[in-house]
Design an enzyme around this catalytic site. Structure first.
Site, PDB file in Angstrom:
ATOM      1  N   TYR A   1       1.047  -1.240  -0.019  1.00 30.00           N
ATOM      2  CA  TYR A   1       0.023  -0.061  -0.039  1.00 30.00           C
ATOM      3  C   TYR A   1       0.863   1.246  -0.203  1.00 30.00           C
ATOM      4  O   TYR A   1       0.457   2.077  -0.596  1.00 30.00           O
ATOM      5  CB  TYR A   1      -0.944   0.013   1.266  1.00 30.00           C
TER       6      TYR A   1
ATOM      7  N   LYS B   1       2.955 -15.382   1.866  1.00 29.96           N
ATOM      8  CA  LYS B   1       3.492 -16.168   0.459  1.00 29.96           C
ATOM      9  C   LYS B   1       4.762 -16.406   0.755  1.00 29.96           C
ATOM     10  O   LYS B   1       5.684 -15.860  -0.158  1.00 29.96           O
ATOM     11  CB  LYS B   1       2.779 -15.469  -0.764  1.00 29.96           C
TER      12      LYS B   1
ATOM     13  N   ASP C   1      -2.983 -17.852   0.175  1.00 33.58           N
ATOM     14  CA  ASP C   1      -3.817 -18.526  -0.767  1.00 33.58           C
ATOM     15  C   ASP C   1      -4.479 -19.698  -0.165  1.00 33.58           C
ATOM     16  O   ASP C   1      -5.732 -19.809  -0.193  1.00 33.58           O
ATOM     17  CB  ASP C   1      -3.448 -18.767  -2.056  1.00 33.58           C
TER      18      ASP C   1
ATOM     19  N   ASP D   1      -6.569  -7.081   3.354  1.00 29.61           N
ATOM     20  CA  ASP D   1      -7.576  -6.459   2.720  1.00 29.61           C
ATOM     21  C   ASP D   1      -8.560  -7.586   2.098  1.00 29.61           C
ATOM     22  O   ASP D   1      -9.752  -7.359   2.105  1.00 29.61           O
ATOM     23  CB  ASP D   1      -7.182  -5.507   1.650  1.00 29.61           C
TER      24      ASP D   1
ATOM     25  N   ASP E   1     -12.438  -9.076   3.529  1.00 31.95           N
ATOM     26  CA  ASP E   1     -13.573  -9.335   2.649  1.00 31.95           C
ATOM     27  C   ASP E   1     -14.289 -10.419   2.681  1.00 31.95           C
ATOM     28  O   ASP E   1     -15.536 -10.817   2.625  1.00 31.95           O
ATOM     29  CB  ASP E   1     -13.475  -8.712   1.363  1.00 31.95           C
TER      30      ASP E   1
HETATM   31  C1  IPM Z   1     -10.518  -1.170   3.520  1.00 32.81           C
HETATM   32  C2  IPM Z   1     -10.659  -0.783   1.749  1.00 32.81           C
HETATM   33  C3  IPM Z   1      -9.495   0.457   1.557  1.00 32.81           C
HETATM   34  C4  IPM Z   1      -8.223  -0.521   1.661  1.00 32.81           C
HETATM   35  C5  IPM Z   1      -9.806   1.160   0.401  1.00 32.81           C
HETATM   36  C6  IPM Z   1     -11.011   1.925   0.340  1.00 32.81           C
HETATM   37  C7  IPM Z   1      -8.528   2.104   0.123  1.00 32.81           C
HETATM   38  O1  IPM Z   1     -10.917  -1.570   0.666  1.00 32.81           O
HETATM   39  O2  IPM Z   1     -10.314  -0.751   4.289  1.00 32.81           O
HETATM   40  O3  IPM Z   1     -10.469  -2.696   3.444  1.00 32.81           O
HETATM   41  O4  IPM Z   1      -7.981  -1.089   0.559  1.00 32.81           O
HETATM   42  O5  IPM Z   1      -7.543  -0.549   2.469  1.00 32.81           O
HETATM   43 MG    MG Z   2     -10.911  -3.564   1.568  1.00 36.34          MG
END
Ligand code: IPM
Ligand code: MG
Length: 369
Positions: A142, A193, A226, A250, A254
């Site tokens: 990042y 990884k 993975d 990240d 999700d």
């Molecule tokens: C998160 C989001 C952010 C990230 C974006 C909005 C920059 O996806 O907080 O998970 O990638 O960290």
């Molecule tokens: Mg995210």
């Protein structure tokens, strides 16, 4: 009475609607529980761009640095798709994380019993799920340099991002994961990884050494990221705490979020290192985005934002009973069959954002009395 200074950054899309429900809780806690919150407000994301031409103004950055905690809504939307990369809405969030040095991102994925049916996995796989993803938040790809697109001069361009981790960055995030594991199931799974990436080799070594040195009472396991993703959807309940880097965190968070039925349910806390007084800089935000498609319609699910405020009570202000009560209030409202559209199921009663917020506040008041 201790002053507790909060900066509210509602942001874009459904952010302001969700934040409005937290404001009601703050007002109640000040009026009836003597909580002593003072709130200031700022702009972030597209709304800051519209007002100031940047994703967050210097003035609002100063407020964020001075606050005891920042409550963040969401940023982004199609309206700002074409703005320059440096001032895109997400840049505001990334600057807050970087300048406040919020290296530890805590993303719990909890499946409320009432919602086991809303998951895309079989209910028996997710019922009672309680995972904590500890994501490194201020390093890795990042922020690594170089980060650029260069012209190779032969009609080709090259896009470059840099994945980079120093020992201290891995040590401190591993420490947070081990400490938190001790307060829950006492197990940590570290994901990287190392079969492909040098940063993964170092990650694995440093986590192993940190464990040996100070946390050998905690059970530690390593998994390739993975395979970790695969295990998360195969048998998610095998995990307690997962610690991983910025990018894997990240993605994996999700995935974990969706196990619980809806992105609209999940809070997060981003914490810095404790200062001399033991205080950490902190930002609390829902994992969901700005959901521009439903913004302004009054139908967004405010639970992730409210649960983020519960994390704020717990981690920034040590208001453990209040945090417990707020989390219990969310669970009780869900048990009673009240749902926003995103978690709606047959036989439940569908409500909008305000009504969901009010229902949670009503139960919270009863539990706090
Ligand atoms: C998160 C989001 C952010 C990230 C974006 C909005 C920059 O996806 O907080 O998970 O990638 O960290
Ligand atoms: Mg995210």
């Amino acid at each position: 009475m201790t002053a507790r200074n909060l900066l509210l950054l509602p942001g874009d899309g459904i952010g302001p609607e969700a934040m409005a429900e937290v404001r009601k809780i703050i007002a109640y806690m000040n009026a009836e529980l003597g909580a002593g919150f003072t709130t200031d407000e700022g702009l972030v994301g597209g709304s800051a761009y519209d007002a100031h031409g940047v994703a967050i103004s210097e003035g609002d950055m100063e407020k964020a640095l001075a606050a005891d905690a920042v409550l963040f809504g969401a940023v982004g939307g199609p309206k700002w798709d074409a703005v320059p990369y440096e001032v895109r809405p997400e840049a505001g969030l990334l600057r807050l994380r970087k300048d406040l040095k919020l290296f530890a991102n805590l993303r719990p994925a909890i499946c409320y019993p009432a919602l086991a049916n809303a998951s895309s996995l079989k209910p028996e796989l997710v019922e009672g799920l309680d995972i904590l993803i500890v994501r490194e938040l201020t390093g890795g790809v990042y922020f690594g340099e170089p980060k650029e697109i260069i012209d190779l001069g032969n009609g080709q361009k090259r896009g470059i991002d840099t994945q980079v981790y120093d020992t201290y960055e891995i040590e401190r995030i591993a420490g947070v994961a081990f400490e938190l594991a001790r307060t829950r199931g006492n197990r940590v799974c570290s994901m990287e990884k190392r079969n492909v990436m040098k940063s993964g080799v170092l990650w694995n070594q440093v986590v192993t050494e940190t464990h040996k040195r100070a946390y050998s009472d905690v059970q530690l396991e390593h998994m390739l990221a993975d395979a970790g993703g695969m295990q998360l959807v195969r048998a998610p309940k095998q995990f307690d705490v997962i610690v991983t880097d910025n990018l894997f965190g990240d993605m994996l968070s999700d995935v974990a979020a969706m196990l619980t039925g809806s992105l609209g349910m999940l809070p997060s806390a981003s914490l810095g290192a404790p200062d001399a007084k033991g205080q950490r800089k902190a930002l609390y935000e829902p994992v969901h985005g700005s959901a521009p498609d439903i913004a302004g319609k009054g139908i967004a699910n405010p639970i992730a934002m409210i649960a983020s405020f519960a994390m704020c009570l717990r981690y920034s202000f040590n208001m453990v009973a209040e945090a417990d009560n707020l989390e219990k209030a969310i669970a009780e409202v869900l048990d009673s069959g009240i749902r926003t559209g995103d978690i709606m199921s047959e036989g439940s009663r569908q409500v909008g954002t305000t009504e969901m917020g009010d229902a949670i506040l009503t139960v919270f008041k009863r539990l706090s009395a």
